[in-house]
Design an enzyme around this catalytic site. Structure first.
Site, short mmCIF file in Angstrom:
data_model
loop_
_atom_site.label_atom_id
_atom_site.label_comp_id
_atom_site.label_asym_id
_atom_site.label_seq_id
_atom_site.Cartn_x
_atom_site.Cartn_y
_atom_site.Cartn_z
N ASP A 30 0.85 -1.19 0.00
CA ASP A 30 0.00 0.00 0.00
C ASP A 30 0.89 1.24 0.00
O ASP A 30 1.90 1.31 0.71
CB ASP A 30 -0.92 0.00 1.23
CG ASP A 30 -2.05 1.00 1.10
OD1 ASP A 30 -3.21 0.56 0.99
OD2 ASP A 30 -1.77 2.22 1.11
N ILE A 31 0.50 2.23 -0.78
CA ILE A 31 1.31 3.45 -0.91
C ILE A 31 1.27 4.29 0.38
O ILE A 31 2.17 5.12 0.60
CB ILE A 31 0.79 4.27 -2.12
CG1 ILE A 31 1.87 5.17 -2.70
CG2 ILE A 31 -0.46 5.06 -1.78
CD1 ILE A 31 1.52 5.74 -4.06
N ASN A 87 -12.90 -3.14 2.59
CA ASN A 87 -13.81 -2.03 2.80
C ASN A 87 -14.83 -1.98 1.67
O ASN A 87 -14.49 -2.27 0.52
CB ASN A 87 -13.03 -0.71 2.84
CG ASN A 87 -12.05 -0.66 4.00
OD1 ASN A 87 -12.33 -1.18 5.08
ND2 ASN A 87 -10.89 -0.05 3.78
N HIS A 100 -10.31 -5.22 -3.01
CA HIS A 100 -8.97 -5.55 -2.54
C HIS A 100 -9.05 -5.94 -1.08
O HIS A 100 -9.84 -5.39 -0.31
CB HIS A 100 -8.02 -4.35 -2.70
CG HIS A 100 -8.60 -3.05 -2.28
ND1 HIS A 100 -9.50 -2.34 -3.05
CD2 HIS A 100 -8.44 -2.31 -1.15
CE1 HIS A 100 -9.86 -1.24 -2.43
NE2 HIS A 100 -9.23 -1.19 -1.25
N HIS A 102 -7.04 -5.76 2.27
CA HIS A 102 -5.90 -5.17 2.96
C HIS A 102 -5.31 -6.24 3.87
O HIS A 102 -6.04 -6.86 4.66
CB HIS A 102 -6.35 -4.02 3.87
CG HIS A 102 -6.86 -2.81 3.16
ND1 HIS A 102 -6.10 -1.69 2.96
CD2 HIS A 102 -8.07 -2.55 2.62
CE1 HIS A 102 -6.83 -0.77 2.33
NE2 HIS A 102 -8.02 -1.27 2.11
#
Ligand code: 5GP
Length: 122
Positions: A30-31, A87, A100, A102
């Site tokens: 993750d950025i 989410n 996605h 997480h």
């Protein structure tokens, strides 16, 4: 469904720190990490939200969770533990409309994740 940034990552049109890939899934860092380990595991086939998952998608969605376990075992944090989160829509905090998982790991995580937040102006 319009193309998201994740399709661009799958197609290598924008860079990402990819940590796992197979024919159905991709995982990358993750950025904006929220834990020492924060990965995103995505299907190569775009599905906008958890609401859009159909019976036909069961195999690929289950595969995302298998990939999470594979990465956890490979990278040595399976026994310590980790959190998997998907989410959905605004109240869920979804910002990229390509499902996605997480994967958060690397330290004990707090629970519950609730924080006061206004609805976004979508
Ligand atoms: P969501 O809010 O939809 O559950 O999660 C989207 C996640 O994608 C966020 O944690 C955000 O930091 C991450 N993200 C957004 N754009 C990029 C990007 O261009 N590259 C990477 N690696 N992560 C991104």
């Amino acid at each position: 469904m319009s193309e998201t940034i994740f399709t661009k990552i799958i197609n290598r049109e924008i860079p990402a720190d990819i940590v796992y890939e197979d024919d159905r899934a991709l995982a990358f860092k993750d950025i904006n990490p929220q834990a020492p380990v924060h990965l995103l595991i995505i299907p190569k086939q775009p599905i906008a939200t958890a609401n859009a998952i159909t019976q036909d998608d069961r195999e690929v969605v289950g595969h995302l969770y298998w990939v999470a376990g594979e990465i956890a075992r490979r990278d040595g944090f399976a026994d310590d533990g980790y959190r998997l989160v998907m989410n959905c829509n605004d109240d869920g905090g979804q910002t990229v409309y390509h499902i996605h998982v997480h994967l958060l790991a690397g330290k004990p995580l707090g629970w519950p994740p609730y924080q006061e937040r206004k609805k976004s102006a979508l």
